[in-house]
Design an enzyme around this catalytic site. Structure first.
Site, PDB file in Angstrom:
ATOM      1  N   ARG A   1      18.746 104.062 -24.598  1.00 47.49           N
ATOM      2  CA  ARG A   1      19.732 103.563 -23.646  1.00 47.49           C
ATOM      3  C   ARG A   1      19.398 102.356 -23.232  1.00 47.49           C
ATOM      4  O   ARG A   1      18.355 101.801 -23.398  1.00 47.49           O
ATOM      5  CB  ARG A   1      19.331 104.402 -22.342  1.00 47.49           C
ATOM      6  CG  ARG A   1      19.851 105.923 -22.357  1.00 47.49           C
ATOM      7  CD  ARG A   1      21.469 106.241 -22.549  1.00 47.49           C
ATOM      8  NE  ARG A   1      21.870 107.438 -22.691  1.00 47.49           N
ATOM      9  CZ  ARG A   1      22.168 108.042 -23.814  1.00 47.49           C
ATOM     10  NH1 ARG A   1      22.058 107.553 -24.784  1.00 47.49           N
ATOM     11  NH2 ARG A   1      22.524 109.380 -23.624  1.00 47.49           N
TER      12      ARG A   1
ATOM     13  N   HIS B   1      27.060 101.627 -29.771  1.00 49.82           N
ATOM     14  CA  HIS B   1      26.370 102.803 -29.370  1.00 49.82           C
ATOM     15  C   HIS B   1      26.943 103.885 -30.465  1.00 49.82           C
ATOM     16  O   HIS B   1      27.826 104.877 -29.922  1.00 49.82           O
ATOM     17  CB  HIS B   1      27.098 103.224 -27.883  1.00 49.82           C
ATOM     18  CG  HIS B   1      26.235 104.294 -27.245  1.00 49.82           C
ATOM     19  ND1 HIS B   1      25.788 104.677 -25.816  1.00 49.82           N
ATOM     20  CD2 HIS B   1      25.654 105.581 -27.715  1.00 49.82           C
ATOM     21  CE1 HIS B   1      25.082 105.601 -25.503  1.00 49.82           C
ATOM     22  NE2 HIS B   1      25.074 106.144 -26.863  1.00 49.82           N
TER      23      HIS B   1
HETATM   24  P1  NDP Z   1      13.990 114.791 -26.999  1.00 52.03           P
HETATM   25  O1  NDP Z   1      13.766 115.599 -25.451  1.00 52.03           O
HETATM   26  O2  NDP Z   1      13.950 115.545 -28.083  1.00 52.03           O
HETATM   27  O3  NDP Z   1      12.652 113.675 -27.013  1.00 52.03           O
HETATM   28  C1  NDP Z   1      12.029 112.847 -26.060  1.00 52.03           C
HETATM   29  C2  NDP Z   1      10.977 112.198 -26.427  1.00 52.03           C
HETATM   30  O4  NDP Z   1      10.527 111.441 -25.493  1.00 52.03           O
HETATM   31  C3  NDP Z   1       9.866 113.346 -26.437  1.00 52.03           C
HETATM   32  O5  NDP Z   1       8.958 113.196 -27.461  1.00 52.03           O
HETATM   33  C4  NDP Z   1       9.280 113.020 -24.951  1.00 52.03           C
HETATM   34  O6  NDP Z   1       7.709 113.662 -24.839  1.00 52.03           O
HETATM   35  C5  NDP Z   1       9.355 111.643 -24.824  1.00 52.03           C
HETATM   36  N1  NDP Z   1       9.312 111.181 -23.687  1.00 52.03           N
HETATM   37  C6  NDP Z   1      10.012 111.506 -22.454  1.00 52.03           C
HETATM   38  N2  NDP Z   1       9.838 110.736 -21.371  1.00 52.03           N
HETATM   39  C7  NDP Z   1       8.539 110.265 -21.847  1.00 52.03           C
HETATM   40  C8  NDP Z   1       7.397 109.484 -21.017  1.00 52.03           C
HETATM   41  N3  NDP Z   1       7.508 109.292 -19.713  1.00 52.03           N
HETATM   42  N4  NDP Z   1       6.546 108.876 -21.530  1.00 52.03           N
HETATM   43  C9  NDP Z   1       6.346 109.147 -22.932  1.00 52.03           C
HETATM   44  N5  NDP Z   1       7.168 109.936 -23.829  1.00 52.03           N
HETATM   45  C10 NDP Z   1       8.228 110.564 -22.939  1.00 52.03           C
HETATM   46  O7  NDP Z   1      15.093 113.828 -26.929  1.00 52.03           O
HETATM   47  P2  NDP Z   1      16.066 113.502 -28.284  1.00 52.03           P
HETATM   48  O8  NDP Z   1      15.271 112.934 -29.116  1.00 52.03           O
HETATM   49  O9  NDP Z   1      16.936 114.435 -28.521  1.00 52.03           O
HETATM   50  O10 NDP Z   1      16.813 112.283 -27.498  1.00 52.03           O
HETATM   51  C11 NDP Z   1      16.057 111.053 -27.184  1.00 52.03           C
HETATM   52  C12 NDP Z   1      17.328 110.174 -26.616  1.00 52.03           C
HETATM   53  O11 NDP Z   1      18.098 109.492 -27.420  1.00 52.03           O
HETATM   54  C13 NDP Z   1      18.077 110.777 -25.762  1.00 52.03           C
HETATM   55  O12 NDP Z   1      18.041 111.151 -24.289  1.00 52.03           O
HETATM   56  C14 NDP Z   1      19.337 109.588 -25.607  1.00 52.03           C
HETATM   57  O13 NDP Z   1      19.270 108.702 -24.546  1.00 52.03           O
HETATM   58  C15 NDP Z   1      19.188 108.971 -26.905  1.00 52.03           C
HETATM   59  N6  NDP Z   1      20.200 109.156 -27.979  1.00 52.03           N
HETATM   60  C16 NDP Z   1      20.922 107.953 -28.272  1.00 52.03           C
HETATM   61  C17 NDP Z   1      21.980 108.159 -29.255  1.00 52.03           C
HETATM   62  C18 NDP Z   1      22.732 106.899 -29.822  1.00 52.03           C
HETATM   63  O14 NDP Z   1      24.228 107.080 -30.253  1.00 52.03           O
HETATM   64  N7  NDP Z   1      22.469 105.751 -29.540  1.00 52.03           N
HETATM   65  C19 NDP Z   1      22.715 109.452 -29.663  1.00 52.03           C
HETATM   66  C20 NDP Z   1      21.639 110.344 -29.219  1.00 52.03           C
HETATM   67  C21 NDP Z   1      20.643 110.337 -28.174  1.00 52.03           C
HETATM   68  P3  NDP Z   1       7.545 115.136 -25.054  1.00 52.03           P
HETATM   69  O15 NDP Z   1       7.734 115.442 -26.508  1.00 52.03           O
HETATM   70  O16 NDP Z   1       6.082 115.000 -24.704  1.00 52.03           O
HETATM   71  O17 NDP Z   1       8.250 115.846 -24.185  1.00 52.03           O
HETATM   72  C1  OXD Z   2      23.879 110.779 -26.750  1.00 51.59           C
HETATM   73  C2  OXD Z   2      24.353 109.623 -27.093  1.00 51.59           C
HETATM   74  O1  OXD Z   2      23.081 110.939 -25.741  1.00 51.59           O
HETATM   75  O2  OXD Z   2      25.237 109.605 -27.888  1.00 51.59           O
HETATM   76  O3  OXD Z   2      24.062 111.898 -27.188  1.00 51.59           O
HETATM   77  O4  OXD Z   2      24.100 108.445 -26.665  1.00 51.59           O
END
Ligand code: NDP
Ligand code: OXD
Length: 309
Positions: free
Chosen positions: A224, A272
């Site tokens: 993001r 994006h």
């Molecule tokens: P997940 O919930 O599967 O993974 C999130 C990861 O971030 C986990 O490992 C989590 O830790 C870690 N995390 C969260 N908060 C913290 C923190 N405060 N400190 C350290 N680690 C943290 O999410 P996804 O992998 O499915 O997606 C991640 C993000 O990718 C989405 O939220 C979205 O914003 C972005 N995204 C962007 C897209 C694009 O097209 N640009 C498309 C899809 C997603 P833990 O494992 O311990 O819970």
């Molecule tokens: C998502 C994205 O969160 O596309 O899936 O950013």
């Protein structure tokens, strides 16, 4: 069952076609033609207008059209008592890994330098490290981060991941929590951000954290825009501490025409698109969660509102 579809970026027609291919049980209402708000049982949404979800008196569950849910949690009137599920689609995960791999390879193989040399008609070989000597750090070691890490590892990169809770991953270093962050940063020549946007992770990529990366490190932000303090990146690029950045997400989307990122020679911008939502593969996943809800079964990928993701 009645489903409200709301998105200003996803194709309602494609979603409707895919959902109708799978079931005749759903009456799909595409915003703003929602009919009686009291009819709506489920809301499939991307960045709904604040207050919209609260105006649906019989809503049972909120389904995010994306993996991230920050677009929902910012609504002060969000009906927080309802289950919220996010989209986890293996095809979307694969798409993100393609994007991350593409950009890590671009940075690793000095593509920006060679583009600049081509502009200058400069036929010259630059130093090149082996992948095994290139340290890649992934912030956010969840669905997307772990898949990208495995694929980078398969290409031979020296990969490490950072998450909130401690994890182990074969052949990779892992770090967790506030104490682990400086350790991950100190070893990351290419830093990839795949974190959810929460109060804890907002502005995590600032002057302090960028300063903890080794000199000359590069950044890929596919999570993001609000994870990054944009002025701090510009300053870090100007000082040479950061050598390049690839940004799929920015603070203001679409990126304003006069934004310095458009013309910066060391920044690559994409609109994006790192992992696009595909109705053909995502519709069965959405329908599965609705059926689970109807059957009183545990939901998949339910958002934990206390964690914020
Ligand atoms: P997940 O919930 O599967 O993974 C999130 C990861 O971030 C986990 O490992 C989590 O830790 C870690 N995390 C969260 N908060 C913290 C923190 N405060 N400190 C350290 N680690 C943290 O999410 P996804 O992998 O499915 O997606 C991640 C993000 O990718 C989405 O939220 C979205 O914003 C972005 N995204 C962007 C897209 C694009 O097209 N640009 C498309 C899809 C997603 P833990 O494992 O311990 O819970
Ligand atoms: C998502 C994205 O969160 O596309 O899936 O950013």
């Amino acid at each position: 069952m009645t489903l409200l579809f709301y998105s200003t970026v996803d194709s309602a027609a494609r979603w409707q076609a895919q959902l109708e291919r799978l079931t005749r049980e759903l009456d799909i209402r595409v915003w703003p033609e929602i009919g009686d708000p009291a009819d709506i049982d489920y809301a499939l949404v991307w960045r709904p207008e604040p207050g919209l979800l609260a105006s649906l008196p019989n809503l049972k569950m909120i389904l995010s059209l994306g993996a991230g849910v920050d677009h929902l949690l910012g609504d002060p009137q969000l009906p927080r008592h309802l289950p919220i599920v996010r989209l986890v689609d293996p095809h979307m995960t694969a798409a993100m890994s393609e994007y991350v791999t593409l950009q890590v390879l671009r940075l690793h193989r000095r593509d920006l330098d060679y583009r600049a040399q081509q502009e200058a008609k400069d036929w010259r070989e630059l130093d090149q490290k082996n992948a095994a000597d290139r340290r890649v750090g992934i912030l956010g070691f969840g669905e997307l981060g772990q898949d990208a890490a495995r694929k980078l590892r398969a290409l031979g990169f020296d990969v490490a991941g950072w998450s909130r809770s401690a994890k182990t991953a074969a052949g990779m270093a892992t770090y967790a929590g506030a104490a682990g962050l400086p350790l991950l940063l100190a070893r990351s020549e290419i830093l990839v951000c795949l974190l959810p946007l929460t109060p804890e992770t907002e502005a995590i990529l600032d002057a302090r954290t960028l300063g903890l990366l080794p000199r000359g490190a590069a950044l890929v932000n596919a999570a993001r825009g609000a994870h990054l303090v944009e002025e701090d990146l510009i300053a870090a690029l100007a000082s040479g501490h950061i050598s390049a950045a690839v940004l799929d997400v920015v603070d203001e989307e679409p990126l304003p025409a006069d934004h310095p990122f458009w013309h910066h020679p060391r920044i690559v911008v994409t609109p994006h698109v790192a992992a696009f939502t595909n109705p053909a593969t995502a519709a069965p996943i959405i329908l599965d969660n609705i059926r689970r809800f109807e059957a009183g079964q545990p939901l998949r990928n339910r958002v934990d509102l206390a964690r914020g993701y």
